[in-house]
Design a protein around this motif. Structure first.
Motif, PDB file in Angstrom:
ATOM      1  N   GLN A  10       0.843  -1.208   0.000  1.00  0.00           N
ATOM      2  CA  GLN A  10       0.000   0.000   0.000  1.00  0.00           C
ATOM      3  C   GLN A  10       0.870   1.247   0.000  1.00  0.00           C
ATOM      4  OE1 GLN A  10      -2.527  -0.093   3.564  1.00  0.00           O
ATOM      5  NE2 GLN A  10      -2.123  -2.287   3.638  1.00  0.00           N
ATOM      6  N   ARG A  11       2.044   1.111   0.609  1.00  0.00           N
ATOM      7  CA  ARG A  11       2.899   2.261   0.874  1.00  0.00           C
ATOM      8  C   ARG A  11       3.817   2.529  -0.329  1.00  0.00           C
ATOM      9  NH1 ARG A  11       8.394   1.366   4.208  1.00  0.00           N
ATOM     10  NH2 ARG A  11       9.004   3.540   4.382  1.00  0.00           N
ATOM     11  N   GLU A  12       3.759   3.728  -0.897  1.00  0.00           N
ATOM     12  CA  GLU A  12       4.647   4.137  -1.992  1.00  0.00           C
ATOM     13  C   GLU A  12       4.993   2.964  -2.926  1.00  0.00           C
ATOM     14  OE1 GLU A  12       7.510   7.508  -0.696  1.00  0.00           O
ATOM     15  OE2 GLU A  12       7.450   6.135   1.017  1.00  0.00           O
ATOM     16  N   PRO A  20      15.847  -3.143   8.356  1.00  0.00           N
ATOM     17  CA  PRO A  20      15.525  -2.270   9.488  1.00  0.00           C
ATOM     18  C   PRO A  20      14.642  -1.078   9.108  1.00  0.00           C
ATOM     19  CG  PRO A  20      17.930  -2.616   9.234  1.00  0.00           C
ATOM     20  CD  PRO A  20      17.271  -3.039   7.966  1.00  0.00           C
ATOM     21  N   GLY A  21      14.212  -0.966   7.835  1.00  0.00           N
ATOM     22  CA  GLY A  21      13.407   0.183   7.413  1.00  0.00           C
ATOM     23  C   GLY A  21      14.170   1.469   7.683  1.00  0.00           C
ATOM     24  N   GLY A  22      13.459   2.490   8.128  1.00  0.00           N
ATOM     25  CA  GLY A  22      14.091   3.789   8.384  1.00  0.00           C
ATOM     26  C   GLY A  22      15.145   3.739   9.487  1.00  0.00           C
ATOM     27  N   LEU A  23      15.056   2.728  10.360  1.00  0.00           N
ATOM     28  CA  LEU A  23      16.047   2.609  11.445  1.00  0.00           C
ATOM     29  C   LEU A  23      17.443   2.285  10.898  1.00  0.00           C
ATOM     30  CD1 LEU A  23      13.888   0.640  14.053  1.00  0.00           C
ATOM     31  CD2 LEU A  23      14.492   3.066  14.101  1.00  0.00           C
ATOM     32  N   THR A  24      17.473   1.833   9.641  1.00  0.00           N
ATOM     33  CA  THR A  24      18.760   1.599   8.970  1.00  0.00           C
ATOM     34  C   THR A  24      19.678   2.801   9.099  1.00  0.00           C
ATOM     35  OG1 THR A  24      17.575   0.334   7.294  1.00  0.00           O
ATOM     36  CG2 THR A  24      19.803   1.080   6.708  1.00  0.00           C
ATOM     37  N   HIS A  25      19.057   3.970   8.962  1.00  0.00           N
ATOM     38  CA  HIS A  25      19.834   5.199   8.820  1.00  0.00           C
ATOM     39  C   HIS A  25      19.957   5.987  10.124  1.00  0.00           C
ATOM     40  CE1 HIS A  25      18.806   3.978   4.804  1.00  0.00           C
ATOM     41  NE2 HIS A  25      17.525   4.222   5.021  1.00  0.00           N
ATOM     42  N   SER A  26      19.387   5.439  11.191  1.00  0.00           N
ATOM     43  CA  SER A  26      19.336   6.243  12.427  1.00  0.00           C
ATOM     44  C   SER A  26      19.670   5.502  13.712  1.00  0.00           C
ATOM     45  CB  SER A  26      17.928   6.845  12.579  1.00  0.00           C
ATOM     46  OG  SER A  26      16.986   5.807  12.797  1.00  0.00           O
ATOM     47  N   VAL A  70      18.654  -6.412   3.957  1.00  0.00           N
ATOM     48  CA  VAL A  70      17.846  -6.352   2.728  1.00  0.00           C
ATOM     49  C   VAL A  70      17.083  -5.029   2.682  1.00  0.00           C
ATOM     50  CG1 VAL A  70      15.857  -7.374   1.528  1.00  0.00           C
ATOM     51  CG2 VAL A  70      17.568  -8.869   2.567  1.00  0.00           C
ATOM     52  N   HIS A  71      17.067  -4.417   1.501  1.00  0.00           N
ATOM     53  CA  HIS A  71      16.186  -3.274   1.248  1.00  0.00           C
ATOM     54  C   HIS A  71      15.467  -3.504  -0.067  1.00  0.00           C
ATOM     55  CE1 HIS A  71      17.912  -1.050   4.536  1.00  0.00           C
ATOM     56  NE2 HIS A  71      19.099  -1.426   4.100  1.00  0.00           N
ATOM     57  N   LEU A  72      14.179  -3.233  -0.083  1.00  0.00           N
ATOM     58  CA  LEU A  72      13.417  -3.399  -1.324  1.00  0.00           C
ATOM     59  C   LEU A  72      13.852  -2.382  -2.370  1.00  0.00           C
ATOM     60  CD1 LEU A  72      10.778  -3.740   1.122  1.00  0.00           C
ATOM     61  CD2 LEU A  72      10.309  -5.145  -0.870  1.00  0.00           C
ATOM     62  N   SER A  73      13.998  -1.122  -1.924  1.00  0.00           N
ATOM     63  CA  SER A  73      14.379  -0.061  -2.860  1.00  0.00           C
ATOM     64  C   SER A  73      15.905   0.051  -2.917  1.00  0.00           C
ATOM     65  CB  SER A  73      13.782   1.277  -2.393  1.00  0.00           C
ATOM     66  OG  SER A  73      14.337   1.645  -1.139  1.00  0.00           O
ATOM     67  N   ASN A  74      16.374   0.682  -3.962  1.00  0.00           N
ATOM     68  CA  ASN A  74      17.821   0.926  -4.065  1.00  0.00           C
ATOM     69  C   ASN A  74      18.148   2.191  -3.262  1.00  0.00           C
ATOM     70  OD1 ASN A  74      20.438   1.466  -4.653  1.00  0.00           O
ATOM     71  ND2 ASN A  74      20.212   1.431  -6.874  1.00  0.00           N
ATOM     72  N   VAL A  75      18.534   1.980  -2.023  1.00  0.00           N
ATOM     73  CA  VAL A  75      18.757   3.130  -1.132  1.00  0.00           C
ATOM     74  C   VAL A  75      19.868   4.050  -1.647  1.00  0.00           C
ATOM     75  CG1 VAL A  75      17.809   2.128   0.989  1.00  0.00           C
ATOM     76  CG2 VAL A  75      20.177   1.644   0.376  1.00  0.00           C
ATOM     77  N   HIS A  76      20.753   3.518  -2.465  1.00  0.00           N
ATOM     78  CA  HIS A  76      21.870   4.339  -2.977  1.00  0.00           C
ATOM     79  C   HIS A  76      21.424   5.291  -4.083  1.00  0.00           C
ATOM     80  CE1 HIS A  76      24.428   2.029  -0.450  1.00  0.00           C
ATOM     81  NE2 HIS A  76      23.939   0.923  -0.972  1.00  0.00           N
ATOM     82  N   PHE A 132      20.538  10.927   2.787  1.00  0.00           N
ATOM     83  CA  PHE A 132      20.495  10.371   4.154  1.00  0.00           C
ATOM     84  C   PHE A 132      20.243   8.869   4.164  1.00  0.00           C
ATOM     85  CE2 PHE A 132      15.979   9.668   4.599  1.00  0.00           C
ATOM     86  CZ  PHE A 132      15.351  10.662   3.852  1.00  0.00           C
ATOM     87  N   ARG A 133      19.747   8.313   3.041  1.00  0.00           N
ATOM     88  CA  ARG A 133      19.519   6.857   2.986  1.00  0.00           C
ATOM     89  C   ARG A 133      20.776   6.096   2.577  1.00  0.00           C
ATOM     90  NH1 ARG A 133      13.897   6.285   3.498  1.00  0.00           N
ATOM     91  NH2 ARG A 133      12.850   8.094   2.642  1.00  0.00           N
ATOM     92  N   GLN A 134      21.817   6.838   2.257  1.00  0.00           N
ATOM     93  CA  GLN A 134      23.007   6.148   1.746  1.00  0.00           C
ATOM     94  C   GLN A 134      23.952   5.713   2.848  1.00  0.00           C
ATOM     95  OE1 GLN A 134      24.345   8.391  -1.677  1.00  0.00           O
ATOM     96  NE2 GLN A 134      22.198   8.611  -2.274  1.00  0.00           N
TER      97      GLN A 134
HETATM   98  C1  DQA Z   1      13.785   0.461   3.082  1.00  0.00           C
HETATM   99  C2  DQA Z   1      14.597   1.705   2.745  1.00  0.00           C
HETATM  100  C3  DQA Z   1      14.576   2.691   3.907  1.00  0.00           C
HETATM  101  O1  DQA Z   1      15.326   3.859   3.560  1.00  0.00           O
HETATM  102  C4  DQA Z   1      13.160   3.110   4.217  1.00  0.00           C
HETATM  103  O2  DQA Z   1      13.141   3.972   5.343  1.00  0.00           O
HETATM  104  C5  DQA Z   1      12.263   1.953   4.424  1.00  0.00           C
HETATM  105  C6  DQA Z   1      12.378   0.805   3.521  1.00  0.00           C
HETATM  106  C7  DQA Z   1      13.680  -0.493   1.869  1.00  0.00           C
HETATM  107  O3  DQA Z   1      13.343  -1.649   2.083  1.00  0.00           O
HETATM  108  O4  DQA Z   1      13.894  -0.069   0.736  1.00  0.00           O
HETATM  109  O5  DQA Z   1      11.385   1.960   5.271  1.00  0.00           O
HETATM  110  O6  DQA Z   1      14.444  -0.240   4.129  1.00  0.00           O
END
Ligand code: DQA
Length: 165
Positions: free
Chosen positions: A29-31, A88-94, A112-118, A123-125
């Motif tokens: 549902q999210r983005e 870790p979702g957003g906790l990855t970066h904090s 694992v991240h679903l999106s390409n954080v790079h 701040f996601r890098q």
């Molecule tokens: C995520 C990437 C994070 O930056 C973001 O905060 C998420 C999801 C990913 O799976 O792509 O919540 O971890």
């Protein structure tokens, strides 16, 4: 108990914990342009099916609360897990605290991240986890979790030192 339904311990390859952090309960549902249409329940189902076929005992846990994730990792110390898959979702970066809990668990882990954080905001890098991970998978959507599990199955099957597969 029907012993045919339950793998005999001798047939069990290993035990894997899958942790998902904040907001990942909203997958699907999210983005969806970033995270895809697959729900977390779909991912957990696919992982469980693949784990069952490989003789892996798999447990999944998602929380929107940093403390709950930390408590789950503390409990995991005594539960005989061989490997951790963590998004870790957003906790990855904090989160230094969640990093410390992962390290305290003493588990080898794949991030694992679903999106390409790079390819996203600066701040996601930075990740508080990647330097300690066996490996990271980013940008491959829900497939990333299954690829992480495939690596673990291969590593446990060959009894390889994680990181040397
Ligand atoms: C995520 C990437 C994070 O930056 C973001 O905060 C998420 C999801 C990913 O799976 O792509 O919540 O971890």
């Amino acid at each position: 108990m029907n012993s045919a339904a339950q793998p005999h311990p001798a047939e069990t390859l290993g035990k894997v914990l899958v942790l998902n952090g904040p907001n990942l309960n909203l997958l699907g549902q999210r983005e969806p342009h970033l995270y895809g249409a697959t729900t977390l329940a779909d991912i957990d189902r696919a992982l469980t099916e693949r784990a069952d076929r490989a003789g892996i005992v798999l447990e999944t846990f998602q929380s929107n609360h940093e403390g709950a994730l930390i408590e789950r990792l503390h409990a995991a110390r005594g539960e005989g897990f061989d490997f951790l898959i963590i998004n870790p979702g957003g906790l990855t970066h904090s989160s230094v605290a969640l990093r410390d809990a992962v390290l305290a668990s003493d588990l080898s882990f794949i991030e694992v991240h679903l999106s390409n954080v790079h390819a996203r905001e600066p701040f996601r890098q930075h990740s508080y986890f990647s330097d300690k991970a066996v490996g990271t998978i980013t940008g491959l959507g829900a497939q990333g979790y299954l690829l992480a599990l495939d690596y673990i199955v291969a590593a446990l099957s060959d009894n390889l030192d994680p990181g040397k597969a």
